[in-house]
Design a protein around this motif. Structure first.
Motif, PDB file in Angstrom:
ATOM      1  N   SER A 283      11.433  -8.624  -1.831  1.00  0.00           N
ATOM      2  CA  SER A 283      10.642  -8.842  -0.616  1.00  0.00           C
ATOM      3  C   SER A 283      10.865  -7.682   0.341  1.00  0.00           C
ATOM      4  N   TYR A 284      11.206  -6.508  -0.237  1.00  0.00           N
ATOM      5  CA  TYR A 284      11.663  -5.393   0.574  1.00  0.00           C
ATOM      6  C   TYR A 284      10.619  -4.298   0.747  1.00  0.00           C
ATOM      7  N   PHE A 285       9.947  -3.917  -0.362  1.00  0.00           N
ATOM      8  CA  PHE A 285       8.997  -2.825  -0.278  1.00  0.00           C
ATOM      9  C   PHE A 285       7.987  -2.936  -1.411  1.00  0.00           C
ATOM     10  N   GLN A 286       6.883  -2.210  -1.258  1.00  0.00           N
ATOM     11  CA  GLN A 286       5.893  -2.110  -2.321  1.00  0.00           C
ATOM     12  C   GLN A 286       6.086  -0.800  -3.061  1.00  0.00           C
ATOM     13  N   GLU A 287       5.578  -0.766  -4.273  1.00  0.00           N
ATOM     14  CA  GLU A 287       5.799   0.418  -5.096  1.00  0.00           C
ATOM     15  C   GLU A 287       4.583   0.667  -5.974  1.00  0.00           C
ATOM     16  N   LYS A 288       4.273   1.945  -6.172  1.00  0.00           N
ATOM     17  CA  LYS A 288       3.239   2.322  -7.124  1.00  0.00           C
ATOM     18  C   LYS A 288       3.679   3.598  -7.828  1.00  0.00           C
ATOM     19  N   ILE A 289       3.077   3.826  -8.984  1.00  0.00           N
ATOM     20  CA  ILE A 289       3.425   4.989  -9.799  1.00  0.00           C
ATOM     21  C   ILE A 289       2.257   5.959  -9.772  1.00  0.00           C
ATOM     22  N   ALA A 290       2.535   7.188  -9.428  1.00  0.00           N
ATOM     23  CA  ALA A 290       1.486   8.201  -9.324  1.00  0.00           C
ATOM     24  C   ALA A 290       1.144   8.757 -10.701  1.00  0.00           C
TER      25      ALA A 290
END
Length: 203
Positions: free
Chosen positions: A40-47
């Protein structure tokens, strides 16, 4: 022993093909530009391009991230990795072993439908302009890919440490910028004083 290994999973169709006695699993361990909530801390995506320099290494295919359950390896050609417009594509030629046979059966029954990868981030970008920080993974060191029964986002503590380090770097950069602005202002003030002195002498 390698530390700071993170694991991420993608839940999607894992295709299975049998051809001339060779059984191959095909799927994606990661897809690009898809936001995922990490804890519940951060969002993430892969470039796109994050795996381009990593897939040439000696990577293993595992079952559930277990190093004792190897079912493929890039060096032997039984694991093939590629990066396309979608993400990290995985092809595993399963061995005639207990793990290989079990995995084939479980994927055939759709009991296993997830793939995952173990990695270490080597380049990242944080964006904290929104309500939730967003981490963009730009490059990784890749250790393994796995077929997984319980896809999950693990090791949020490593991501949080990375966020804290990014904030510390940002604070340092801000302090350096402020110090540079002070030096420029002081230099301009001294220059202005010199000009006033010259004018007074001239008058």
């Amino acid at each position: 022993m390698t530390t700071n290994i993170e694991k991420r999973s993608y839940v999607g169709a894992v295709e299975h093909r049998a051809d001339d006695g060779k059984r191959t699993l095909i799927g994606y361990a990661a897809k690009f530009e898809r936001l995922a909530m990490i804890g519940s801390y951060f969002q993430e995506k892969i470039a796109p391009g994050a795996f381009s320099s990593a897939i040439g290494g000696d990577i293993r295919a595992l079952v559930d991230h277990d190093p004792g359950r190897v079912v493929g390896r890039t060096r032997s050609g039984t694991l093939r990795l590629s990066e396309d417009g979608t993400g990290l594509r995985v092809e595993i030629d399963l061995p005639n072993t207990s793990d290989g046979n079990d995995l084939w059966e479980l994927v055939s029954r759709q009991d296993i439908s997830g793939m995952s990868f173990g990695f270490r981030v080597t380049k990242e970008l944080w964006d904290e302009t929104g309500d939730v920080p967003v981490r963009t993974i730009q490059a990784v060191e890749l250790f393994e890919v796995s077929a997984v029964a319980w896809p999950a986002y693990e090791d949020t503590t490593i991501g949080l440490r990375s966020l804290q380090a990014s904030r510390a770097d940002g604070d340092c950069a801000n302090r350096n910028a402020a110090a540079a602005r002070r030096r420029i202002s002081e230099r301009e003030a001294r220059q202005e004083q010199k000009i006033r002195g010259i004018r007074q002498d001239a008058s």
